[in-house]
Design a protein around this motif. Structure first.
Motif, short mmCIF file in Angstrom:
data_model
loop_
_atom_site.label_atom_id
_atom_site.label_comp_id
_atom_site.label_asym_id
_atom_site.label_seq_id
_atom_site.Cartn_x
_atom_site.Cartn_y
_atom_site.Cartn_z
N THR A 251 0.83 -1.20 0.00
CA THR A 251 0.00 0.00 0.00
C THR A 251 0.87 1.25 0.00
O THR A 251 0.58 2.22 -0.72
N GLN A 252 1.91 1.24 0.77
CA GLN A 252 2.82 2.39 0.82
C GLN A 252 3.53 2.58 -0.52
O GLN A 252 3.70 3.73 -0.99
N GLU A 255 1.10 4.09 -2.94
CA GLU A 255 0.92 5.51 -2.63
C GLU A 255 2.06 6.34 -3.24
O GLU A 255 1.82 7.42 -3.80
N HIS A 303 -6.97 5.24 -3.12
CA HIS A 303 -5.66 5.81 -2.76
C HIS A 303 -5.70 7.34 -2.79
O HIS A 303 -5.17 7.99 -1.88
N HIS A 306 -7.63 8.65 0.18
CA HIS A 306 -6.87 8.51 1.41
C HIS A 306 -5.80 9.60 1.50
O HIS A 306 -5.56 10.18 2.58
N LEU A 307 -5.15 9.92 0.40
CA LEU A 307 -4.17 11.01 0.37
C LEU A 307 -4.85 12.35 0.64
O LEU A 307 -4.31 13.22 1.33
#
Length: 328
Positions: A251-252, A255, A303, A306-307
């Motif tokens: 996930t990181q 991102e 994503h 979420h950012l």
């Protein structure tokens, strides 16, 4: 109804747990796992597959191979409302299974979907269009005839018990997703929350932060599977915490890729998804089938949102298009 003999049958996993592989005809995942656990008052079945004759036949055959029958099943526990996990539940209730348990958030979501399936599909298409992706044609996405809403006899909240299982609320993949900790073996039944080697999909939601919920839920289950993990798709694996760490790292990394895509300027989710690699094989977006392109755009939206929630990107929305840009 014939059973796909290429799919292995039931497996006794020891400690009063068995795995029954239920077919998903036409789906590349091939099967979903129903887990049968011996309880003091009968059997507990976790997830039951979608509504189809070959699934019911495979369940009967699996139980028979274990020296059991459907009449021995006391309860069905549903990890989440998606039709490949919940679709057969109504059939099993009519066949005499006394109890059906699931989280109230997912039951509400299933009931809403049943009431307004066409409207939900239309809203999803409009949402994708505003995010830069227009599906070529409407389809039922495999739902047709494979699901029905069956009312639970009991709703499960975080920490509730269902026989030998403890419910752990793990929102993300769905609002009411449940993992189930087996208090006897130390194993964790992970549903679609922790899969190996594939990654769970984050579905479109009009509110909340599904990806943020998912990451918090990954942290929540860390250390809860000392005896191993029993996923809904794929095969059991011994090292839950290793896979949790991999999913967080994935996930990181994703991102970082999304932020890199925005470095060139504002873009919508469709444009960013087209720039990113997909699947474990790093396939180009254009090489994906349309259904998986929809998944890719939806995941990209998760994503980006979420950012945005964390203040790292700006969201520029008008009635026609939603675009994102890095915060200066």
């Amino acid at each position: 109804m014939s059973i796909d003999t290429a799919i292995p049958g039931a497996s006794d996993l020891g400690e009063g747990i068995a795995q029954i592989r239920l077919p998903m005809a036409g789906n590349p995942l091939r099967y979903i796992n129903g887990y049968v656990l011996e309880d003091d008052d009968g059997l507990t079945l976790v997830d039951c597959g979608w509504k189809a004759d070959d699934v019911l036949s495979a369940l009967h055959a699996g139980l028979h191979a274990l020296g059991r029958e459907l009449a021995d099943v006391k309860r069905v526990v549903i990890t989440h409302h998606h039709f490949d996990h919940y679709g057969l539940a109504g059939t099993l209730r009519r066949a005499g299974v006394p109890e059906l348990l699931m989280n109230p958030r997912d039951y509400a979501r299933a009931a809403l979907f049943a009431e307004s399936h066409a409207a939900e599909d239309h809203a999803s298409d409009l949402w994708l269009a505003r995010n830069g992706f227009t599906p070529a044609e409407a389809g039922d996405e495999g739902f047709n005839g494979r699901w029905e809403v069956s009312e639970p006899t009991r709703l499960l909240a975080d920490g509730d018990r269902a026989g030998r299982l403890e419910a752990i609320w793990t929102p993300g993949h769905s609002p009411g997703h449940l993992c189930l900790a087996d208090t006897r073996s130390g194993k964790l039944l992970t549903g679609d929350h922790v899969l190996d080697p594939i990654t769970p999909h984050m579905w479109r939601e009009t509110d909340g932060d599904p990806l943020g919920d998912y990451l918090a839920s990954l942290a929540k289950v860390r250390g809860r599977g000392a005896g191993g993990a029993l996923p809904a798709h794929g095969e059991p694996f011994p090292d839950l915490d290793r896979r949790v760490a991999e999913l967080i790292a994935h996930t990181q990394a994703r991102e970082t890729q999304v932020i890199a895509a925005l470095a060139a300027g504002s873009a919508d989710a469709g444009e960013i998804a087209a720039w990113l690699p997909w699947t474990r094989r790093n396939r180009a977006f254009a090489d994906l089938g349309e259904f998986h392109q929809q998944f890719a755009v939806s995941e990209t939206i998760a994503h980006l949102h979420h950012l945005h929630v964390r203040g790292l990107v700006m969201r520029e929305a008008d009635p026609a298009r939603i675009r994102y840009a890095l915060v200066a």
